[in-house]
Design a protein around this motif. Structure first.
Motif, PDB file in Angstrom:
ATOM      1  N   LYS A 446      41.904  42.064  44.030  1.00  0.00           N
ATOM      2  CA  LYS A 446      41.913  41.183  42.857  1.00  0.00           C
ATOM      3  C   LYS A 446      40.665  40.322  42.908  1.00  0.00           C
ATOM      4  O   LYS A 446      40.460  39.578  43.859  1.00  0.00           O
ATOM      5  CB  LYS A 446      43.148  40.281  42.880  1.00  0.00           C
ATOM      6  N   TYR A 447      39.835  40.437  41.889  1.00  0.00           N
ATOM      7  CA  TYR A 447      38.576  39.708  41.944  1.00  0.00           C
ATOM      8  C   TYR A 447      38.228  39.065  40.602  1.00  0.00           C
ATOM      9  O   TYR A 447      38.709  39.479  39.554  1.00  0.00           O
ATOM     10  CB  TYR A 447      37.443  40.651  42.369  1.00  0.00           C
ATOM     11  N   ASP A 448      37.376  38.055  40.670  1.00  0.00           N
ATOM     12  CA  ASP A 448      36.742  37.494  39.479  1.00  0.00           C
ATOM     13  C   ASP A 448      35.373  38.133  39.382  1.00  0.00           C
ATOM     14  O   ASP A 448      34.810  38.551  40.392  1.00  0.00           O
ATOM     15  CB  ASP A 448      36.551  35.976  39.618  1.00  0.00           C
ATOM     16  N   ILE A 449      34.845  38.171  38.187  1.00  0.00           N
ATOM     17  CA  ILE A 449      33.498  38.707  38.028  1.00  0.00           C
ATOM     18  C   ILE A 449      32.513  37.553  37.913  1.00  0.00           C
ATOM     19  O   ILE A 449      32.730  36.610  37.156  1.00  0.00           O
ATOM     20  CB  ILE A 449      33.430  39.619  36.788  1.00  0.00           C
ATOM     21  N   GLY A 450      31.462  37.605  38.726  1.00  0.00           N
ATOM     22  CA  GLY A 450      30.431  36.573  38.666  1.00  0.00           C
ATOM     23  C   GLY A 450      29.165  37.175  38.098  1.00  0.00           C
ATOM     24  O   GLY A 450      28.456  37.889  38.804  1.00  0.00           O
ATOM     25  N   ILE A 451      28.909  36.882  36.832  1.00  0.00           N
ATOM     26  CA  ILE A 451      27.700  37.412  36.208  1.00  0.00           C
ATOM     27  C   ILE A 451      26.491  36.632  36.723  1.00  0.00           C
ATOM     28  O   ILE A 451      26.548  35.407  36.846  1.00  0.00           O
ATOM     29  CB  ILE A 451      27.780  37.274  34.665  1.00  0.00           C
TER      30      ILE A 451
END
Length: 635
Positions: A446-451
């Motif tokens: 489970k991850y967040d996306i860091g643009i």
RNA sequence: GCCAAUGUGGCUCAGGGGUAGAGCAAUUCACUCGUAAUGAAUAGGUCGUGGGUUCGAUUCCCACCAUUGGCUCCA
């Protein structure tokens, strides 16, 4: 965390009409829906609803500031995780005393119980409205809204703000709040822009919850590694050595050594090979990798500035990472596909010239130690090796007890990065990111996306951790690199006899030791798990006549590999216990006449309590079990 | 690097234009003690550093250094 000043497209605030103005129960509130007078009940325990509530608090603060200093210009004022802020442009700096004034004015606004009124304006009218008010930042925000956007406003009494909402129904709902700090913040987060003044605050539906929050914050700060790490003599700093260059004292060094040996053994057991490469190199090495172009400001380059660009002069720089050094191991001779995967590790000292405002205790320093790995791979090995790296990192973090508080961030490139940060082609990036995305999804991470958080050579999986102040930093990183191998001319001969370029995974197993130590100190409030504690037990003789026996016990335990000290001062036992406890030694072994006679130790343990008198061997067996199992306790 | 706050003995802090004070810690002496502070005495500071103002600065001003909270950055 959208700023308040965006118009919105959709919402998730439900569809109920005409709900009661004041709801029952202290944590339930009536919100005004963004598209007009539609209201819906929400719950303060829900994160989105809390943001709505605090967003209104930020409007109240802005209203108060405008009442007190009408010349102040408004920028943005969103709700954040634990509160809200608003950015102001005002010539004079806000002082602590000003915060009090603002709070007083806010109280008035709450008392006035002003309803929030929603309305929309066509773009031109909205622009004109803000222009006339002299709100230059709001005008910019309006100009940047996409054509199709709805431009909405919220009005409360004499104050109107460009805002997409939603908000609670009235200023009277914000029963308890506190302004917590003042900070500088660049307009639009760009250091080329003007620095504005940001005021942080938090708000709750009632005073009890506010107090609970503030108390919790105070409690958390007591764990601050920067305070107790110094008190407990893990590290110190010296003005004339410099910022970001901590002295690791014996206790800190011991704990780091224990961790490092553990990690290196673990890596070896997983098929890694240790290397030892130089701490600095000629600029040529960094030119190939791209570091010289991309990160020269972040490197310590030796010699005169003038000579650094003079190709006829030799120029060295301390290493900011180990990758290009370890690649030379691969390049040492021709490689076959049979040589891969090649898993190289090294516990390195790295040197990064951080900006002066960045340093923080042991968490952000200019010289640090990291167990790095570079896995050189065939394409078909990428997935399994990535999994191996993630498995290692998770095992390590779980063992030290940090995993449960970690979050995962898939750090991607931003093709629109204005600073030309990234190397490589669009195709290469998409391929690398697709590959990593697929692996992560396969593994169910489970991850967040860091643009725009990627490395210049590839995407990263960053494992993030928050300190006691809620500030997040990277603890562990695993990166896929499809660029650097080619730059360094790394090739292997494949089964079909052709030369191929390998893939590389850059990974850390335990982040950097200094930072990890800081987090461990904070997590355990100084009571590190015994296996990594510098002092595992302290022997406390009741009186001077028991000192000889105390040293006998120490000698025995030390020979078994335990880290044990004797408090041989002529002090009362109560004082020795008090001080050992303050120094957070977990096992206190009291020895008096009884213990000398019985060849035992009376064990007083931080977590197990009074364990009674045990023969020394029995205590040693228990301690061994605790150390071997790396037992940890919540603090 | 930017915005702001802070900097007084090892630690926590008081004071304030006329060269500094407390508690804890340290040292010494006495006490030899059974689970969170024994008592007494002594010593320790050019008040972060460098300039300036002043008869005189630790106190006021400036610069720098460091610490703290943010912003930006973070290979």
């Amino acid at each position: 965390m959208e700023p308040c000043s965006h118009a919105s497209q959709s919402n998730t605030w439900g569809m109920a009409f005409n709900m009661p103005r004041r709801s029952q129960g202290r944590t339930r509130y009536v919100l005004q829906k963004i598209t007009g007078g539609i209201c819906v009940m929400v719950d303060f325990s829900n994160a989105e609803d809390r943001k709505c509530f605090r967003h209104t608090a930020s409007h109240i603060m802005a209203q108060a500031v405008k009442r007190l200093w009408p010349e102040t210009k408004l920028a943005i004022g969103p709700a954040i995780d634990d509160g809200f802020y608003y950015d102001f442009d005002r010539d004079e700096a806000f002082s602590e005393a000003d915060l009090k004034k603002i709070e007083e004015e806010m109280k008035k606004i709450v008392k006035e119980d002003l309803p929030l009124e929603y309305y929309e304006l066509p773009r031109e009218e909205a622009r004109k409205f803000m222009e006339e008010k002299g709100e230059i930042y709001k005008v910019q925000l309006i100009d940047d809204l996409p054509d199709e956007a709805t431009i909405s406003f919220y009005k409360q009494g004499d104050f109107t703000d460009l805002c997409k909402g939603p908000h609670v129904e009235s200023t009277g709902e914000i029963k308890a709040f506190k302004l917590t700090s003042i900070a500088g913040a660049y307009w639009r987060g760009d250091s080329k822009n003007k620095m504005l003044q940001r005021i942080y605050g938090t708000a709750f539906p009632d005073k009890a919850q506010l107090k609970e929050y503030l108390d919790k914050l105070e409690e958390a700060k007591k764990r601050d590694h920067n305070k107790i790490g110094r008190e407990l003599e893990y590290f110190t700093t010296v003005d004339y050595i410099g910022q970001g260059l901590p002295i690791i004292l014996p206790k800190g060094a011991k704990t780091i050594q224990v961790m490092q040996r553990w990690i290196e053994d673990l890596e070896a057991s997983r098929g890694c090979e240790l290397t030892m490469t130089p701490y600095f190199a000629k600029r040529d090495l960094y030119k190939i990798s791209g570091h010289w172009d991309h990160y020269r400001d972040g490197m310590f380059v030796m010699g005169d500035k003038a000579d650094q660009d003079d190709e006829t002069k030799e120029c060295f720089a301390l290493r900011p990472m180990t990758c290009p050094f370890q690649y030379q191991v691969f390049l040492n001779r021709q490689r076959s596909y049979r040589d891969l995967p090649m898993r190289l590790t090294e516990t390195s000292k790295l040197f990064r010239n951080e900006d002066s405002g960045e340093m923080h205790g042991l968490i952000r320093v200019r010289q640090f130690t990291i167990s790095e790995g570079h896995y050189i791979l065939r394409p078909d090995q990428l997935e399994s090796e990535f999994k191996e790296c993630l498995d290692l990192a998770k095992y390590v973090l779980d063992t030290v007890g940090l995993l449960e508080d970690c979050t995962f961030r898939f750090s991607q490139w931003d093709p629109a990065n204005p600073k030309n940060k990234y190397e490589g082609t669009k195709e290469q990036w998409e391929k690398a990111q697709d590959t990593m995305g697929k692996i992560l999804d396969d593994l169910g991470v489970k991850y967040d996306i860091g643009i725009d958080e990627a490395a210049f050579y590839g995407p990263k999986l960053d494992i993030q951790y928050k300190n006691v102040f809620g500030k997040e930093d990277t603890l562990v990183t695993i990166q896929i690199d499809m660029l650097l191998a080619e730059k360094y001319g790394m090739e292997y001969v494949d089964a079909d006899g052709t030369k191929k370029t390998p893939y590389i995974i850059h990974r850390t197993s335990l982040g950097c030791y200094e930072r990890t130590l800081a987090y461990l100190i904070e997590k355990y409030a100084g009571w590190l798990p015994v296996w990594m504690a510098a002092e595992q037990a302290r022997i406390l003789p009741i009186s001077d006549s028991h000192i000889d026996y105390a040293y006998e016990v120490k000698d025995k335990l030390t020979k078994m590999g335990f880290r044990v000290e004797v408090d041989d001062r002529s002090e009362k036992i109560g004082k020795k216990i008090r001080e050992a406890t303050k120094e957070k030694v977990q096992y206190l072994l009291v020895v008096g006449d009884q213990e000398v006679a019985d060849k035992t130790v009376a064990v007083r343990a931080r977590f197990e309590g009074d364990m009674g008198s045990l023969p020394v061997d029995d205590f040693a067996a228990k301690l061994k079990e605790i150390v071997d199992n790396k037992v940890r306790h919540e603090v």
